[in-house]
Enzyme design. Structure first.
Site, mmCIF file in Angstrom:
data_model
loop_
_atom_site.group_PDB
_atom_site.id
_atom_site.type_symbol
_atom_site.label_atom_id
_atom_site.label_comp_id
_atom_site.label_asym_id
_atom_site.label_seq_id
_atom_site.Cartn_x
_atom_site.Cartn_y
_atom_site.Cartn_z
ATOM 1 N N CYS A 81 0.870 -1.329 0.008
ATOM 2 C CA CYS A 81 0.111 0.059 0.043
ATOM 3 C C CYS A 81 1.040 1.375 -0.117
ATOM 4 O O CYS A 81 1.812 1.203 0.735
ATOM 5 C CB CYS A 81 -0.932 0.138 1.206
ATOM 6 S SG CYS A 81 -2.209 -1.144 1.378
ATOM 7 N N ARG A 128 -11.373 -1.086 -8.104
ATOM 8 C CA ARG A 128 -11.715 -0.884 -6.624
ATOM 9 C C ARG A 128 -11.555 0.590 -6.312
ATOM 10 O O ARG A 128 -11.181 1.047 -5.298
ATOM 11 C CB ARG A 128 -10.338 -1.811 -5.919
ATOM 12 C CG ARG A 128 -10.479 -2.202 -4.532
ATOM 13 C CD ARG A 128 -9.310 -2.819 -3.946
ATOM 14 N NE ARG A 128 -9.774 -3.056 -2.793
ATOM 15 C CZ ARG A 128 -8.921 -2.904 -1.520
ATOM 16 N NH1 ARG A 128 -7.780 -2.156 -1.716
ATOM 17 N NH2 ARG A 128 -9.412 -3.091 -0.457
HETATM 18 P P1 XMP Z 1 -0.701 -7.507 2.827
HETATM 19 O O1 XMP Z 1 0.044 -6.743 3.944
HETATM 20 O O2 XMP Z 1 -1.136 -8.891 3.457
HETATM 21 O O3 XMP Z 1 -1.789 -6.517 2.616
HETATM 22 O O4 XMP Z 1 0.103 -7.601 1.563
HETATM 23 C C1 XMP Z 1 -3.093 -6.934 1.712
HETATM 24 C C2 XMP Z 1 -4.204 -5.951 1.853
HETATM 25 O O5 XMP Z 1 -3.799 -4.865 1.212
HETATM 26 C C3 XMP Z 1 -4.810 -3.885 0.691
HETATM 27 N N1 XMP Z 1 -4.577 -3.563 -0.675
HETATM 28 C C4 XMP Z 1 -4.118 -2.538 -1.230
HETATM 29 N N2 XMP Z 1 -4.165 -1.368 -0.160
HETATM 30 N N3 XMP Z 1 -3.190 -0.068 -2.226
HETATM 31 C C5 XMP Z 1 -3.662 -0.455 -0.803
HETATM 32 O O6 XMP Z 1 -3.864 0.907 -0.314
HETATM 33 C C6 XMP Z 1 -3.120 -1.343 -2.836
HETATM 34 O O7 XMP Z 1 -2.729 -1.215 -4.012
HETATM 35 C C7 XMP Z 1 -3.727 -2.379 -2.336
HETATM 36 N N4 XMP Z 1 -3.755 -3.675 -2.566
HETATM 37 C C8 XMP Z 1 -4.193 -4.506 -1.860
HETATM 38 C C9 XMP Z 1 -5.957 -5.240 0.785
HETATM 39 O O8 XMP Z 1 -7.031 -4.745 1.599
HETATM 40 C C10 XMP Z 1 -5.383 -6.423 0.888
HETATM 41 O O9 XMP Z 1 -6.285 -7.343 1.577
#
Ligand code: XMP
Length: 504
Positions: free
Chosen positions: A335, A430
Site C-alpha cells: 500500500c 476498486r
Molecule cells: P498485505 O500486507 O497482506 O496486505 O500484503 C493485503 C491487503 O492490502 C490491501 N491492498 C491495498 N491497499 N493499495 C492499498 O492501499 C493497494 O494497491 C492495495 N492492494 C491491496 C487489501 O486490503 C489487501 O487485503
C-alpha cells in the site's frame, strides 16, 4: 499489602495510551500459567451464514494472490479464498466477469461429493476437441481428462459412455471421434438416483473404479462421483466445505452497480458462498448502498464489507446487518495509500478499536501481517480471523510464474497492490484514484500452501498454548479482562527480538 501489580500493560492501556500501534510495536508477555495441552487447542472461527473456518485465514482478493488454485489449496487446509475481480478481456482493457465466474466454478467443482455439473462431451466430437474442452475446464489447475459422454454433449443429457484418460492417446488419437474411443454404455458401471455419497463411494471401491456416473431412470446423467475426491476427503480433515461437501469460496465485487450486479448474480449462481464488497474506503454511500443491495437480495449468503479502521465506520456498517468486515487501511505491504492520500491507520490499533465495539460483525484483520506472530497479535487484538496478501503471495498455488532473483539467485514471484499502476491497466478497479495507491514488486517463493499453512497453524497453536487459551473466544476474553499482558517495544527490543549477532 495491596494487590500485586501485573507485568506489562492491559490491551486497553496498550492501545489507548498514545498513538497508533502496529504489530511491530508491541509484544505479548508470558504471564499466564499453561495447564492445557496443545491437542485441546482449536483455531476455528465462525464467520456467519453457516461458514466457519478451522484455520482463521482468508486469502485477499488480489490478482497475484487469489485464483482458483490458491482457493482450493487454502480451503483444503481449513481457510478460504476470495477470487479477485481484476480479470480483463483480451486486449486487457474491459472487465471480464465470466473469467472470474470460471474460477469460482473451478473451486466449487473441485471436491464435490457429487459433481453436479460434470464437463461432458458429445460422441461426435473428436478427441482433439475433448482435450481442448478439458484444457479450458481446469480443476485445481489441471485440465480435466475424463468426460461423461452424453447425447449432444449436453451437461445433463442421456448418458452414452465415458471417455477416460486411459481411453485415448493425446498424440495418436486426436482425429478420432469420441464414440470410437469411449467406454460404451454396455461396459460402464453406473449408479441410479437416489443414491447416497457413501453408497456411491462403496461402489467405486468395490468395482475398482475411478469415476462413477450417476443417472436417473431415463439414463439422464445427474452427477459424477470420483475416487480422487474421496481420497482428498481423507487427506484434508480441516477442509472448509459446504453442506454438499464442496469447497467454499468467496468472490470480490466492486461498489459500481453496473458491473457488481451482474457479477453477484453470476457468482452466486455458480455456487459462491459469499462475497466481499471490495473497496479501500468502506465508509461511503457507495459501500453502504451495495451492502444493502446484497443483503436484501442474497439473504443466505455471507457478505463482507470494508475496508474500514475506525469505530465511527464500524458502527455505521454494523447497523446494516453486515456479517463481517475487513479492518485495515493503508497498512498492507504493497500500500502507498498513506503517502498518496494521507489516510491510514496503524493495523493493530484499528483492529482493537473496531472489534471492541459492541456490534455483531466479525472482524477480519487485513493488511500488514508479515509473519505468524503478527497473525497471533491480530487475533489477540480482537480479530476473529485474518486476511493475507503478502504471506500467501509467492506460494506455488498463487498466480504467476516463479522467477529467479538475479541478485540473490533465489526463486521469487510477483506481488502487486490492486491500486498499483500495473494492476490498473484499462478500466480502473476498486475505486482507486488516478494517483496509484499501491506498488508492484516481488516476494520470495514460499513453496506450497500445503506446507505453508500447516506451519502457520503450528505457530498459532504454540502461541495459544503459551497464553493457555483453547480457542479464539478464550483469547478475546483474557485480552478484554486484562489477563493477557503486553509490552511496547523499544528500538532496542525490536533489534533484540530479531536475529542478531549472527552472520547469515
Ligand atoms: P498485505 O500486507 O497482506 O496486505 O500484503 C493485503 C491487503 O492490502 C490491501 N491492498 C491495498 N491497499 N493499495 C492499498 O492501499 C493497494 O494497491 C492495495 N492492494 C491491496 C487489501 O486490503 C489487501 O487485503
Amino acid at each position: 499489602m495491596g494487590k500485586e501489580q501485573l507485568s506489562g500493560l492491559s490491551a486497553e492501556e496498550l492501545f489507548t495510551r498514545d498513538g497508533g500501534i502496529t504489530y511491530d510495536d508491541f509484544t505479548i508477555l508470558d504471564t499466564i500459567f499453561t495447564d492445557i495441552d496443545k491437542e485441546n487447542i482449536n483455531l476455528e472461527t465462525i464467520l456467519g451464514k453457516g461458514i466457519s473456518l478451522k484455520t482463521p485465514i482468508i486469502a485477499a482478493p488480489m490478482d497475484t494472490v487469489t485464483n482458483a488454485a490458491l482457493c482450493i489449496a487454502l480451503a483444503l487446509e481449513g481457510g478460504i479464498g476470495c477470487i479477485h475481480y481484476n480479470f480483463k478481456k483480451a486486449g486487457g482493457v474491459t472487465p471480464d466477469i465470466d473469467a472470474q465466474i470460471k474460477e469460482i466454478k473451478s473451486v466449487k467443482r473441485f471436491e464435490n461429493g457429487f459433481i453436479e455439473n460434470p464437463v461432458t462431451v458429445s460422441p461426435d466430437y473428436t478427441i482433439a476437441q475433448a482435450i481442448e474442452i478439458g484444457e479450458k475446464n481446469k480443476v485445481g489447475g489441471s485440465p480435466i481428462d475424463t468426460f461423461p459422454v452424453t447425447y449432444g454433449g449436453r451437461p445433463h443429457g442421456r448418458l452414452l459412455g465415458l471417455l477416460r484418460k486411459q481411453d485415448y492417446s493425446r498424440s495418436k488419437h486426436t482425429s478420432l471421434k469420441v464414440r470410437v474411443r469411449m467406454l460404451p454404455l454396455e461396459k460402464l458401471i453406473m449408479a441410479e438416483c437416489p443414491v447416497t455419497l457413501e453408497e456411491a463411494n462403496e461402489k467405486l471401491w468395490d468395482a475398482h473404479l475411478l469415476f462413477l456416473p450417476i443417472v436417473d431412470k431415463k439414463m439422464i446423467l445427474k452427477y459424477l462421483v470420483t475416487r480422487s475426491d474421496i481420497d482428498k476427503n481423507e487427506e484434508y480433515p480441516l477442509a472448509t466445505k459446504d453442506e454438499k461437501k464442496r469447497l467454499r469460496v468467496l468472490f470480490a465485487v466492486e461498489t459500481r452497480p453496473e458491473l457488481a450486479y451482474e457479477r453477484l448474480e453470476k457468482g452466486f449462481v455458480a455456487g459462491a458462498d459469499g462475497c466481499i464488497i471490495d473497496t479501500s474506503q468502506g465508509y461511503t454511500k457507495y459501500e453502504v448502498g451495495m451492502i444493502k443491495y446484497v443483503l436484501g437480495k442474497y439473504k443466505d449468503k455471507l457478505v463482507i464489507g470494508g475496508n474500514i479502521s475506525t469505530k465511527e465506520a464500524y458502527n455505521e456498517l454494523d447497523k446494516l446487518g453486515l456479517h463481517a468486515y475487513r479492518c485495515g487501511q493503508g497498512s498492507g505491504s504493497i500500500c502507498t495509500t498513506a503517502g498518496a492520500i494521507g489516510i491510514s491507520r496503524a493495523g493493530a490499533t484499528g483492529v482493537y478499536e473496531c472489534a471492541k465495539q459492541n456490534g455483531n460483525m466479525k472482524t477480519i484483520a487485513d493488511g500488514g501481517l508479515k509473519q505468524v506472530g503478527d497473525i497471533k497479535k491480530a487475533l489477540v487484538s480482537g480479530a476473529d480471523c485474518v486476511m493475507l496478501g503478502n504471506m500467501l503471495a509467492g506460494t506455488e498455488e498463487s498466480p504467476g510464474k516463479t522467477k529467479i532473483d538475479p541478485e540473490s539467485g533465489l526463486p521469487i514471484k510477483e506481488y502487486r497492490g490492486m491500486g498499483s499502476k500495473e494492476a490498473n491497466v484499462g478500466e480502473k478497479i476498486r475505486g482507486y484514484s488516478k494517483l496509484p495507491q499501491g506498488v508492484s514488486g516481488n516476494v520470495k517463493y514460499k513453496g506450497s500452501i500445503h506446507q505453508w499453512i500447516p506451519l502457520i497453524r503450528d505457530g498459532l497453536i504454540s502461541a495459544f498454548h503459551v497464553l493457555n487459551c483453547r480457542n479464539i473466544n478464550e483469547l478475546h476474553e483474557k485480552m478484554y479482562s486484562g489477563q493477557i499482558r503486553f509490552e511496547r517495544k523499544t528500538i532496542g527490543s525490536i533489534e533484540e527480538s530479531g536475529v542478531h549477532d549472527l552472520k547469515i
